[in-house]
Design an enzyme around this catalytic site. Structure first.
Site, PDB file in Angstrom:
ATOM      1  CE1 TYR A   1       4.179   1.154  -7.219  1.00 30.16           C
ATOM      2  CE2 TYR A   1       5.952  -0.476  -7.330  1.00 30.16           C
ATOM      3  CZ  TYR A   1       5.345   0.834  -6.871  1.00 30.16           C
ATOM      4  OH  TYR A   1       6.051   1.648  -6.172  1.00 30.16           O
TER       5      TYR A   1
ATOM      6  CG  ASP B   1      -9.657  -2.024   7.609  1.00 27.82           C
ATOM      7  OD1 ASP B   1      -9.344  -2.975   7.722  1.00 27.82           O
ATOM      8  OD2 ASP B   1     -10.903  -1.650   7.738  1.00 27.82           O
TER       9      ASP B   1
ATOM     10  CG  ASP C   1       3.191   3.014  -1.914  1.00 27.41           C
ATOM     11  OD1 ASP C   1       4.272   3.676  -1.109  1.00 27.41           O
ATOM     12  OD2 ASP C   1       2.615   3.808  -2.596  1.00 27.41           O
TER      13      ASP C   1
HETATM   14  O1  AKG Z   1       7.712   5.786  -7.602  1.00 25.85           O
HETATM   15  C1  AKG Z   1       6.845   6.838  -7.147  1.00 25.85           C
HETATM   16  O2  AKG Z   1       6.871   8.037  -7.368  1.00 25.85           O
HETATM   17  C2  AKG Z   1       6.323   6.494  -5.821  1.00 25.85           C
HETATM   18  C3  AKG Z   1       7.055   5.249  -5.238  1.00 25.85           C
HETATM   19  C4  AKG Z   1       6.577   4.872  -3.849  1.00 25.85           C
HETATM   20  O3  AKG Z   1       5.830   5.632  -3.128  1.00 25.85           O
HETATM   21  C5  AKG Z   1       7.260   3.899  -3.143  1.00 25.85           C
HETATM   22  O4  AKG Z   1       8.101   3.137  -3.746  1.00 25.85           O
HETATM   23  O5  AKG Z   1       6.919   3.616  -1.716  1.00 25.85           O
HETATM   24 MG    MG Z   2       5.612   5.083  -1.057  1.00 27.93          MG
END
Ligand code: AKG
Ligand code: MG
Ligand code: NDP
Length: 474
Positions: free
Chosen positions: A160, A338, A362
């Site tokens: 990020y 994993d 994510d």
């Molecule tokens: O900001 C985005 O386009 C993706 C963010 C994302 O995948 C999430 O926050 O899970």
């Molecule tokens: Mg996401």
């Protein structure tokens, strides 16, 4: 004060004290409708939240919604490329708690994610994503009801931070040459490694402070859970990336065994204590052998290190955690990333809070949502010390946009998280009850309808919201 938006004329501000919100009965809450399916999801979700608050408090409490613009809608109001107007940032800062629909991020384009930008600007460092099963929800998984996890995903660093250089760029080439010619040769453990000149380069910074504030929130949350869910699992790929992923694990353990020493036990500590409880005369060596099955094959130095670890644990916490006291503590363990993906499927009941770095979280939050019914059932919150923005795990699902089709469950449940965060538990409970009853009754949108046996007719997004409200009265 604002250029193009007007705050509601009635209502009061939410303020913060020591990281917690102080909420009036008439809070002003900014909302972002969102792109793509946001046009369908937001009206349905607002309707459910308003109905729940009205039913729960009979007019004594009310949310004063403040429409602000981010994404495509913002460009319509503020002009081309004005995706993230200052007005909207000012409003979120001023009112502290906001909720949003999904926002588009073009792949590979010049625009960085607006979602990520919001999380970074307001330092919303904990992305909290519960994945819990609602009775009756169809799932491709055989035992989805066993999964009840909350993902605490670090929300400001790792990928990020977004520091990248494309292949062939002047700066990217400079960096590769500097690494190849100076830094890598100066670090003996890297041997003769070299980065290919036609590489794109991304930086993955993981800080101690960033990791520990996330784990701190995860442990604080675990303390509020029922005894059998008081567990925090540190998720990492530390076997491969020792100084980023491995460090995240180590810093997590360090925090648990210092700041939360009285409340936590680590899994390894519990083995040492348990071994002594089973056999009070056990030697340090036999205890070490039991906690590390490969002990006998280790070098004498490594064996000595494990014996020392056993001795240290017994010296430091036998009195406070021994004789079974550790069973009343929060269990802090770690799993390799994993492996955790298969573990949540093969042993869904064994996990509670999963503390992760950004990218792992994510992936994991989409995967865990899939087990409990799909992305239509994946709520989330981005929490900082002085601001919180609630949003679903999923994105804009563009192919379904404007069809009044998709499942508003994720955004509605994000609203539930917001109401709980505000301390409006009665309204939150009503929504959970209505949602559970609608699903059990087979009143669902296409995503759940297609999995149901026997098949049920699909409800529209707006109809699903109405069904939830109808079931408040059950
Ligand atoms: O900001 C985005 O386009 C993706 C963010 C994302 O995948 C999430 O926050 O899970
Ligand atoms: Mg996401
Ligand atoms: N926080 C945010 O605002 C986020 C934004 N994004 C952005 O969203 C855009 C689209 O991303 P994409 O990769 O397509 O991922 P999405 O999460 O938007 O959609 C992927 C698929 O998930 C299912 N799905 C998503 N939302 C719902 C819902 N409410 N109800 C039922 N099913 C749902 C649909 O599956 P099916 O068609 O099989 O039914 C959909 O096609 C991108 O620009 C991405 O960057 C992505 C994630 C988070």
């Amino acid at each position: 004060m604002y250029e193009k938006i007007v705050a509601p004329t009635t209502g009061s501000k939410i303020t913060f004290k020591d990281g917690s919100p102080i909420v009036p009965d008439d809070p002003i809450i900014p909302f972002i409708r969102g792109d793509g399916t946001g046009v369908d999801l937001w009206p349905a979700s607002q309707k459910v939240m308003d109905a729940a608050v009205e039913t729960a408090y009979g007019g004594k409490r009310k949310i004063n919604w403040f429409k602000i613009y981010v994404g495509d809608e913002a460009c319509d109001v503020y002009g081309t490329y004005q995706y993230l107007p200052q007005d909207s940032l000012d409003a979120i800062k001023e009112y502290g708690v906001a909720i949003k629909g999904p926002l588009t991020t073009p792949i590979g384009g010049g625009i960085r994610s607006l979602n990520v930008a919001l999380r970074q600007i307001f330092d919303l460092y904990a992305c909290v994503r519960p994945c819990k099963y609602y009775a009756g929800t169809p799932s491709l998984h055989k035992t989805p009801e066993l999964l009840d996890v909350i993902i605490y995903r670090e929300n400001t660093e790792d990928i990020y931070l977004g520091i990248e250089w494309p292949k062939g760029s002047e700066t990217g080439k400079k960096l590769i040459e500097f690494l190849n010619n100076e830094l890598i040769p100066a670090t003996p453990e890297h041997g003769k490694k070299q980065i290919r000149l036609d590489s794109g380069i991304g930086i993955k910074p993981i800080s101690k402070s960033g990791s520990q504030r996330l784990v701190r929130r995860a442990i604080a949350h675990a303390l509020r859970l029922p005894k059998d869910k008081q567990q925090v699992t540190l998720v990492h790929k530390g076997n491969i990336m020792k100084y980023t992923e491995g460090a995240f694990r180590d810093w997590g353990y360090e925090l648990a065994t210092t700041e939360y020493r009285a409340q936590c036990v680590t899994e390894r500590e519990s083995w040492v204590l348990g071994n002594k409880e089973q056999n009070p005369d056990i030697s340090l060596e036999d205890n070490a052998r039991l906690i590390d099955p490969g002990y006998d094959a280790l070098t004498p130095e490594k064996q000595a290190k494990i014996r020392q670890e056993v001795a240290d644990v017994l010296f430091a916490i036998w009195d406070s955690h021994g004789s079974g006291q550790w069973k009343e503590k929060i269990m802090v363990n770690d799993r390799i990333a994993d492996s955790i993906f298969q573990q949540i499927q093969t042993r869904p009941g064994e996990y509670s809070i999963l503390a992760t770095m950004n990218l792992n979280g994510d992936y994991l939050s989409d995967a865990a949502a899939a087990i409990v019914g799909g992305l239509g059932m994946g709520p989330g919150a981005n929490i900082g010390d002085e601001c919180a923005v609630f949003e679903a795990t999923h994105g804009t699902a563009p192919k379904h946009a404007g069809l009044d089709k998709v499942n508003p469950g994720s955004l509605i449940l994000s609203g539930v998280m917001m109401l709980e965060y505000m301390g409006w538990q009665e309204a939150a409970d009503l929504i959970k009850k209505g949602l559970g009853a609608a699903i059990s009754n087979g009143e669902v949108t296409y995503d759940l309808a297609r999995l149901m046996e026997p098949p049920v007719p699909e409800l529209k997004c707006s109809e699903f919201a109405e069904a939830i409200i109808k079931h408040f009265a059950d």
